[in-house]
Design a protein around this motif. Sequence first.
Motif, PDB file in Angstrom:
ATOM      1  N   LEU A  51     -10.117 -12.829  -7.285  1.00 21.25           N
ATOM      2  CA  LEU A  51      -9.342 -12.334  -8.419  1.00 21.25           C
ATOM      3  C   LEU A  51      -8.015 -11.782  -7.930  1.00 21.25           C
ATOM      4  CD1 LEU A  51     -12.240 -10.830 -10.377  1.00 21.25           C
ATOM      5  CD2 LEU A  51     -10.271 -11.790 -11.553  1.00 21.25           C
ATOM      6  N   GLU A  52      -6.935 -12.367  -8.447  1.00 25.66           N
ATOM      7  CA  GLU A  52      -5.593 -11.868  -8.152  1.00 25.66           C
ATOM      8  C   GLU A  52      -5.147 -11.007  -9.330  1.00 25.66           C
ATOM      9  OE1 GLU A  52      -2.806 -14.846  -6.821  1.00 25.66           O
ATOM     10  OE2 GLU A  52      -1.103 -13.763  -7.657  1.00 25.66           O
ATOM     11  N   LYS A 118      -9.402 -10.058 -21.768  1.00 16.44           N
ATOM     12  CA  LYS A 118      -9.328 -11.456 -21.346  1.00 16.44           C
ATOM     13  C   LYS A 118      -8.029 -12.153 -21.745  1.00 16.44           C
ATOM     14  CE  LYS A 118     -14.228 -12.521 -20.916  1.00 16.44           C
ATOM     15  NZ  LYS A 118     -14.189 -13.457 -19.772  1.00 16.44           N
ATOM     16  N   THR A 119      -7.177 -11.464 -22.509  1.00 14.55           N
ATOM     17  CA  THR A 119      -5.893 -12.074 -22.864  1.00 14.55           C
ATOM     18  C   THR A 119      -4.694 -11.183 -22.551  1.00 14.55           C
ATOM     19  OG1 THR A 119      -6.035 -11.225 -25.126  1.00 14.55           O
ATOM     20  CG2 THR A 119      -6.857 -13.452 -24.762  1.00 14.55           C
ATOM     21  N   ALA A 120      -4.926  -9.891 -22.275  1.00 14.11           N
ATOM     22  CA  ALA A 120      -3.787  -8.965 -22.171  1.00 14.11           C
ATOM     23  C   ALA A 120      -3.648  -8.261 -20.827  1.00 14.11           C
ATOM     24  CB  ALA A 120      -3.892  -7.913 -23.285  1.00 14.11           C
ATOM     25  N   PRO A 122      -3.251  -8.531 -16.713  1.00 15.55           N
ATOM     26  CA  PRO A 122      -2.857  -9.563 -15.738  1.00 15.55           C
ATOM     27  C   PRO A 122      -3.814  -9.690 -14.551  1.00 15.55           C
ATOM     28  CG  PRO A 122      -1.471  -7.626 -15.519  1.00 15.55           C
ATOM     29  CD  PRO A 122      -2.350  -7.375 -16.699  1.00 15.55           C
ATOM     30  N   LEU A 123      -4.865 -10.471 -14.778  1.00 17.00           N
ATOM     31  CA  LEU A 123      -5.873 -10.788 -13.759  1.00 17.00           C
ATOM     32  C   LEU A 123      -6.097 -12.298 -13.809  1.00 17.00           C
ATOM     33  CD1 LEU A 123      -8.196  -7.972 -14.956  1.00 17.00           C
ATOM     34  CD2 LEU A 123      -7.628  -8.177 -12.535  1.00 17.00           C
ATOM     35  N   TRP A 124      -6.247 -12.916 -12.656  1.00 16.45           N
ATOM     36  CA  TRP A 124      -6.455 -14.369 -12.618  1.00 16.45           C
ATOM     37  C   TRP A 124      -7.570 -14.716 -11.641  1.00 16.45           C
ATOM     38  CZ3 TRP A 124      -1.742 -11.903 -12.026  1.00 16.45           C
ATOM     39  CH2 TRP A 124      -0.896 -11.988 -13.127  1.00 16.45           C
ATOM     40  N   LYS A 125      -8.495 -15.567 -12.123  1.00 15.94           N
ATOM     41  CA  LYS A 125      -9.630 -15.988 -11.286  1.00 15.94           C
ATOM     42  C   LYS A 125      -9.328 -17.324 -10.611  1.00 15.94           C
ATOM     43  CE  LYS A 125     -13.546 -14.201 -13.967  1.00 15.94           C
ATOM     44  NZ  LYS A 125     -13.476 -14.311 -15.415  1.00 15.94           N
ATOM     45  N   LYS A 126      -9.694 -17.410  -9.345  1.00 10.47           N
ATOM     46  CA  LYS A 126      -9.678 -18.692  -8.639  1.00 10.47           C
ATOM     47  C   LYS A 126     -11.102 -18.953  -8.148  1.00 10.47           C
ATOM     48  CE  LYS A 126      -6.437 -20.618  -5.685  1.00 10.47           C
ATOM     49  NZ  LYS A 126      -5.609 -20.651  -4.467  1.00 10.47           N
ATOM     50  N   TRP A 135      -7.743 -22.682  -9.775  1.00  7.80           N
ATOM     51  CA  TRP A 135      -7.458 -21.620 -10.739  1.00  7.80           C
ATOM     52  C   TRP A 135      -8.216 -21.891 -12.028  1.00  7.80           C
ATOM     53  CZ3 TRP A 135      -5.405 -17.306  -9.108  1.00  7.80           C
ATOM     54  CH2 TRP A 135      -4.579 -17.322  -8.002  1.00  7.80           C
ATOM     55  N   VAL A 136      -8.809 -20.834 -12.565  1.00 12.30           N
ATOM     56  CA  VAL A 136      -9.528 -20.958 -13.838  1.00 12.30           C
ATOM     57  C   VAL A 136      -8.498 -20.995 -14.963  1.00 12.30           C
ATOM     58  CG1 VAL A 136     -11.131 -19.786 -15.411  1.00 12.30           C
ATOM     59  CG2 VAL A 136     -11.552 -19.773 -12.938  1.00 12.30           C
ATOM     60  N   LYS A 137      -8.654 -21.964 -15.869  1.00 12.80           N
ATOM     61  CA  LYS A 137      -7.753 -22.060 -17.025  1.00 12.80           C
ATOM     62  C   LYS A 137      -8.212 -21.097 -18.121  1.00 12.80           C
ATOM     63  CE  LYS A 137      -5.126 -25.573 -15.704  1.00 12.80           C
ATOM     64  NZ  LYS A 137      -3.697 -25.342 -15.410  1.00 12.80           N
ATOM     65  N   ALA A 138      -7.251 -20.512 -18.803  1.00  9.39           N
ATOM     66  CA  ALA A 138      -7.588 -19.642 -19.934  1.00  9.39           C
ATOM     67  C   ALA A 138      -8.269 -20.470 -21.015  1.00  9.39           C
ATOM     68  CB  ALA A 138      -6.330 -18.992 -20.481  1.00  9.39           C
TER      69      ALA A 138
ATOM     70  N   ALA B   8      -0.358 -15.906  -9.290  1.00  7.95           N
ATOM     71  CA  ALA B   8      -1.395 -16.942  -9.432  1.00  7.95           C
ATOM     72  C   ALA B   8      -0.807 -18.343  -9.219  1.00  7.95           C
ATOM     73  CB  ALA B   8      -2.108 -16.785 -10.773  1.00  7.95           C
ATOM     74  N   GLN B   9      -1.153 -19.318 -10.090  1.00  7.70           N
ATOM     75  CA  GLN B   9      -0.698 -20.682  -9.810  1.00  7.70           C
ATOM     76  C   GLN B   9       0.812 -20.843  -9.906  1.00  7.70           C
ATOM     77  OE1 GLN B   9      -2.822 -19.791 -12.305  1.00  7.70           O
ATOM     78  NE2 GLN B   9      -3.167 -21.533 -13.646  1.00  7.70           N
ATOM     79  N   MET B  59       4.353  -6.961 -21.448  1.00  7.10           N
ATOM     80  CA  MET B  59       4.472  -8.348 -21.896  1.00  7.10           C
ATOM     81  C   MET B  59       5.618  -8.479 -22.902  1.00  7.10           C
ATOM     82  SD  MET B  59       1.792 -10.221 -20.681  1.00  7.10           S
ATOM     83  CE  MET B  59       0.086 -10.587 -20.996  1.00  7.10           C
ATOM     84  N   PHE B  75       3.837 -15.522 -15.079  1.00  5.69           N
ATOM     85  CA  PHE B  75       2.465 -15.828 -14.668  1.00  5.69           C
ATOM     86  C   PHE B  75       1.764 -16.656 -15.741  1.00  5.69           C
ATOM     87  CE2 PHE B  75       2.850 -11.278 -15.936  1.00  5.69           C
ATOM     88  CZ  PHE B  75       2.159 -11.290 -17.136  1.00  5.69           C
ATOM     89  N   PRO B  77      -1.469 -17.763 -18.378  1.00  4.98           N
ATOM     90  CA  PRO B  77      -2.398 -16.985 -19.214  1.00  4.98           C
ATOM     91  C   PRO B  77      -3.501 -16.377 -18.357  1.00  4.98           C
ATOM     92  CG  PRO B  77      -1.844 -19.030 -20.302  1.00  4.98           C
ATOM     93  CD  PRO B  77      -1.236 -19.110 -18.930  1.00  4.98           C
ATOM     94  N   VAL B  78      -3.889 -15.171 -18.698  1.00  7.63           N
ATOM     95  CA  VAL B  78      -4.782 -14.403 -17.827  1.00  7.63           C
ATOM     96  C   VAL B  78      -6.237 -14.854 -17.981  1.00  7.63           C
ATOM     97  CG1 VAL B  78      -3.174 -12.487 -17.919  1.00  7.63           C
ATOM     98  CG2 VAL B  78      -5.141 -12.505 -19.461  1.00  7.63           C
ATOM     99  N   THR B  79      -7.029 -14.620 -16.928  1.00  9.46           N
ATOM    100  CA  THR B  79      -8.420 -15.104 -16.929  1.00  9.46           C
ATOM    101  C   THR B  79      -9.373 -14.077 -16.309  1.00  9.46           C
ATOM    102  OG1 THR B  79      -7.999 -16.250 -14.837  1.00  9.46           O
ATOM    103  CG2 THR B  79      -7.786 -17.556 -16.850  1.00  9.46           C
ATOM    104  N   GLY B  80      -9.089 -12.792 -16.536  1.00  6.02           N
ATOM    105  CA  GLY B  80      -9.982 -11.766 -16.003  1.00  6.02           C
ATOM    106  C   GLY B  80     -11.227 -11.610 -16.862  1.00  6.02           C
ATOM    107  N   GLY B  81     -11.993 -10.579 -16.555  1.00  2.00           N
ATOM    108  CA  GLY B  81     -13.191 -10.277 -17.341  1.00  2.00           C
ATOM    109  C   GLY B  81     -14.434 -10.941 -16.814  1.00  2.00           C
TER     110      GLY B  81
END
Lengths: 154, 81
Positions: A51-52, A118-120, A122-126, A135-138, B8-9, B59, B75, B77-81
Amino acid sequence: MFARVSDTNFNQQCLYDELMDGCPDSPGAIVTFTGLVRDFNQTGKIDGLSLEHYPQMTAQAMKLLAEEAVSRFSLINAGMVHRVGYLSNYSQIVWVGCAASHRSAAFDAACYIMDTLKTAVPLWKKEFQNRQGHWVKAKASDASASLAWMKNKD
Amino acid sequence: MITVKAFAQVREVVGHDEWQVEGAQQQTVADVLSNLCEQDVRWRAAMDDQLLVAVNHTMRDSEFIVHDGDEVAFFPPVTGG
């Protein structure tokens, strides 16, 4: 209220205790959510993920989200922790806790925080699969879930 | 100067995580991105996917005006959680 990014694992009991200790009034309901790393995605097994995040923005965005949840659902307290860095399968990723007078507000607030996070934030999963990172797409469903809370604001 | 960051990407496509670019009067986020594309073709490739933007950690949309000293981050779209 607390909102933290962590590069180490968390203890759910400690976070529950922290949430309770931060309640100015006695809650009637506590809802907690813990997200874990699944060992698969749409294409098959995965080996783990990393997670970045945007260090200067992430905790601030999470704090804002917690404040919005407290205000919108009249919570007594809220807390959340999100991990970053490499996480192996089955690891804990995220924890959310909501304390309220009644269970419906606590459940709704926990859903709101997760859907909005999950939308607001800034975290990104690889994800890693056969030593390759992707990279995981939203997901459109995540955007829809977040949008639904915005439409149902009043 | 304006600090530009990529995550990220987007960071992987453009090859760096931070730049310093000249500020200009009434410059929008879209203008900053347009200038980056002129300087480095990899930014055009980064624009093939949806880009989100934050200015000073909030944002914003592409018409938001940026000023000297601001930090502009691009960046996906975000993908946390």
